[in-house]
Design a protein around this motif. Structure first.
Motif: not given
Length: 332
Positions: A89, A118, A263
């Motif tokens: 992340k 995502v 991410p």
């Protein structure tokens, strides 16, 4: 007194430097280091080929100043790679190549993660899906088959590689457009595209839905006929005469795409960077040669357009898979 003033100035400068180093603007600088590309498949597979093609073309066209490393992560139907990327992340130095499994896996219940977990960066390329029959098949058109299925749903058996899949949707969505109950359509799945073609050539199934790349060799050899293609517009070249669904009056086009993701929560500047860089890539000679080599088709869509398309696809597939009783991951 002078020493105190110098010390105060140094403290102010140090504080300013620390603030700059930790500010969002500084943290969001991209690119600034090696980027890891994670194809959600094994070396040599379709997703791996796209990852390596992307790396090669960006390097040849000098569009990315940093290096790439490729980390293949096949397994669990793509969920292993998705989990890995989800755990990164906020880090823009990871990219992820995946297909529509990005949302179908959540629908069928193999993972709680979907495309919103995502960051969609871009749709890159697509293949198209075809219906293929033997060259001496009594079926002259896809509309003939659909008419027979509508009159007697169990009268035609379709072959596909796997379910759920775009191969399957290329049958069901066409059937539904003709008011045919998808639950009544008879579909048999085989291991992969090569096995599927063997089943057709052996006369074990009368019609298959598969990728154009899986069928073109036998079509060129005259062993099979292609009677429908999921492209939005007719193709050029050898397959210009293959009718699209739209040319048959069925408002349907299916892209068997490969996309680029990152991410969740990466800086907006990183998304903007790819929105500005990838249009240059897809217009380059390097990229066009790659598309021709692998029989891929340009399907570039920037981040915002890609997110919108993903939402529309997810909704359509969720509805169909729910009707089929396969949407185990959808909350009731």
């Amino acid at each position: 007194m002078e020493q105190k003033m110098k010390l105060a100035r140094l403290l102010i400068l140090a504080a300013a430097g620390l603030a700059c180093a930790s500010s969002p603007a500084r943290a969001a600088e991209f690119p600034s280091r090696t980027v890891e590309i994670v194809p959600a498949g094994n070396p040599g597979g379709g997703l791996d080929l796209v990852a390596r093609a992307l790396e090669r073309a960006l390097r040849e066209e000098k569009l990315f100043p940093e290096k790439f490393v490729i980390n293949n992560m096949g397994g669990a139907g793509g969920n292993l790679a998705k989990n890995y990327i989800h755990q990164k992340k906020g880090n823009p130095n990871f990219l992820y190549i995946e297909s529509n499994r990005i949302y179908t896996n959540r629908i069928v219940g193999t993972t709680p993660l979907t495309y919103t977990d995502v960051t969609p960066i871009a749709r890159l390329i697509t293949e198209y899906l075809v219906w293929a029959v033997l060259s001496d098949s009594p079926y002259k058109s896809a509309k003939d088959i659909l008419a027979k299925v509508k009159a007697d749903p169990g009268s035609v058996t379709f072959g596909v590689g796997t379910v759920p899949s775009n191969d399957q949707m290329n049958i069901l969505r066409a059937a539904m457009a003709q008011a045919i109950d998808p639950k009544q359509v008879k579909i048999v799945s085989f291991k992969a595209g090569g096995d599927l073609m063997i089943q057709l050539l052996g006369g074990h199934v009368p019609v298959i839905s598969t990728g154009l790349s899986e069928a073109m060799e036998q079509a060129r050899a005259g062993k099979v006929r292609l009677i429908a293609i999921s492209a939005p517009e007719p193709l050029s070249g050898d397959f210009a005469n293959v009718p699209t669904w739209r040319s048959m009056g069925i408002d349907l086009a299916i892209l068997h795409w490969r996309g680029l993701f990152a991410p969740p929560g990466i800086p907006a500047e990183a998304v903007k960077y790819w929105d500005q860089t990838l249009p240059k890539l897809v217009k380059s000679d390097s990229w066009k040669k790659i598309l021709a080599k692998y029989q891929w088709f340009d399907a570039y869509a920037p981040s915002a357009e890609f997110r919108k398309a993903l939402a529309e696809e997810n909704k359509a597939y969720e509805q169909i898979l729910t009707q089929l009783g396969m949407a185990k991951g959808v909350k009731k």
